[in-house]
Design a protein around this motif. Structure first.
Motif, PDB file in Angstrom:
ATOM      1  N   ARG A 120      77.788  -8.147 -90.612  1.00  0.00           N
ATOM      2  CA  ARG A 120      78.946  -7.267 -90.374  1.00  0.00           C
ATOM      3  C   ARG A 120      79.124  -6.947 -88.892  1.00  0.00           C
ATOM      4  N   LEU A 121      78.028  -6.652 -88.207  1.00  0.00           N
ATOM      5  CA  LEU A 121      78.117  -6.353 -86.774  1.00  0.00           C
ATOM      6  C   LEU A 121      78.607  -7.568 -85.984  1.00  0.00           C
ATOM      7  N   THR A 122      78.112  -8.742 -86.340  1.00  0.00           N
ATOM      8  CA  THR A 122      78.544  -9.962 -85.648  1.00  0.00           C
ATOM      9  C   THR A 122      80.015 -10.237 -85.915  1.00  0.00           C
ATOM     10  N   GLU A 123      80.429 -10.095 -87.168  1.00  0.00           N
ATOM     11  CA  GLU A 123      81.839 -10.302 -87.516  1.00  0.00           C
ATOM     12  C   GLU A 123      82.727  -9.315 -86.757  1.00  0.00           C
ATOM     13  N   HIS A 124      82.299  -8.059 -86.696  1.00  0.00           N
ATOM     14  CA  HIS A 124      83.064  -7.047 -85.967  1.00  0.00           C
ATOM     15  C   HIS A 124      83.138  -7.382 -84.476  1.00  0.00           C
ATOM     16  N   SER A 125      82.031  -7.842 -83.916  1.00  0.00           N
ATOM     17  CA  SER A 125      81.992  -8.175 -82.490  1.00  0.00           C
ATOM     18  C   SER A 125      82.916  -9.339 -82.152  1.00  0.00           C
ATOM     19  N   LEU A 126      83.010 -10.292 -83.063  1.00  0.00           N
ATOM     20  CA  LEU A 126      83.876 -11.459 -82.820  1.00  0.00           C
ATOM     21  C   LEU A 126      85.347 -11.133 -83.056  1.00  0.00           C
ATOM     22  N   GLY A 127      85.622 -10.097 -83.844  1.00  0.00           N
ATOM     23  CA  GLY A 127      86.999  -9.679 -84.079  1.00  0.00           C
ATOM     24  C   GLY A 127      87.792 -10.684 -84.903  1.00  0.00           C
ATOM     25  N   ASP A 128      89.111 -10.486 -84.923  1.00  0.00           N
ATOM     26  CA  ASP A 128      89.988 -11.325 -85.738  1.00  0.00           C
ATOM     27  C   ASP A 128      90.658 -12.445 -84.955  1.00  0.00           C
TER      28      ASP A 128
END
Length: 137
Positions: free
Chosen positions: A48-56
């Motif tokens: 989740r943190l990695t996905e959030h860091s990479l954004g959309d």
């Protein structure tokens, strides 16, 4: 290609992102980071943190993050075999070793060498715990 063993909450995974995002990649061949963590809660938090860091936006096209949660009895050799056969990741450019003890690091390094997960130029990162007494005096 980066392999993070014992990824925990994802600090090593997250620290790798800026350098990857500064390095050109193509949509056909994004940078790949594999985070291996045996605890379901930590693995989920790392993902989740990695996905959030990479954004959309563009960043998700440039870095592919694969969280991997092996079973309790799964060996490192089996993890490497899974990555090779199931994810087409035969070797890694950078590997972050799990734990903070030299014995564990030696065992992991031996297994990585036996499994053929390293290539000429691969970089291994390991940390020691200063509190364990294993660090140089």
């Amino acid at each position: 290609r980066i392999l993070v063993l014992g990824a925990g909450l994802g600090s090593s995974t997250l620290r790798s992102l800026p350098a990857l995002l500064e390095t050109p990649s193509s949509p056909d061949e994004p940078h790949q980071v594999v985070s291996v963590e045996g605890d379901v809660h930590l693995s989920d938090a790392c993902a989740r943190l990695t996905e959030h860091s990479l954004g959309d936006g563009d960043f998700q096209d440039r870095v592919l993050h694969t969280p991997l949660m092996p079973g309790l009895e799964t060996t490192l050799a089996e993890v490497i075999q899974t990555l090779r056969e199931g994810y087409d990741l035969p070797t890694f450019d950078t590997i972050v070793l799990a734990g903070r003890g030299p014995e564990k690091h030696r065992d992991q390094l031996s297994m990585l060498l036996e499994a053929g997960a390293l290539h000429r130029g691969s970089v291994i990162h390991a940390e020691l715990d200063d509190r364990s007494g294993d660090a140089a005096d």
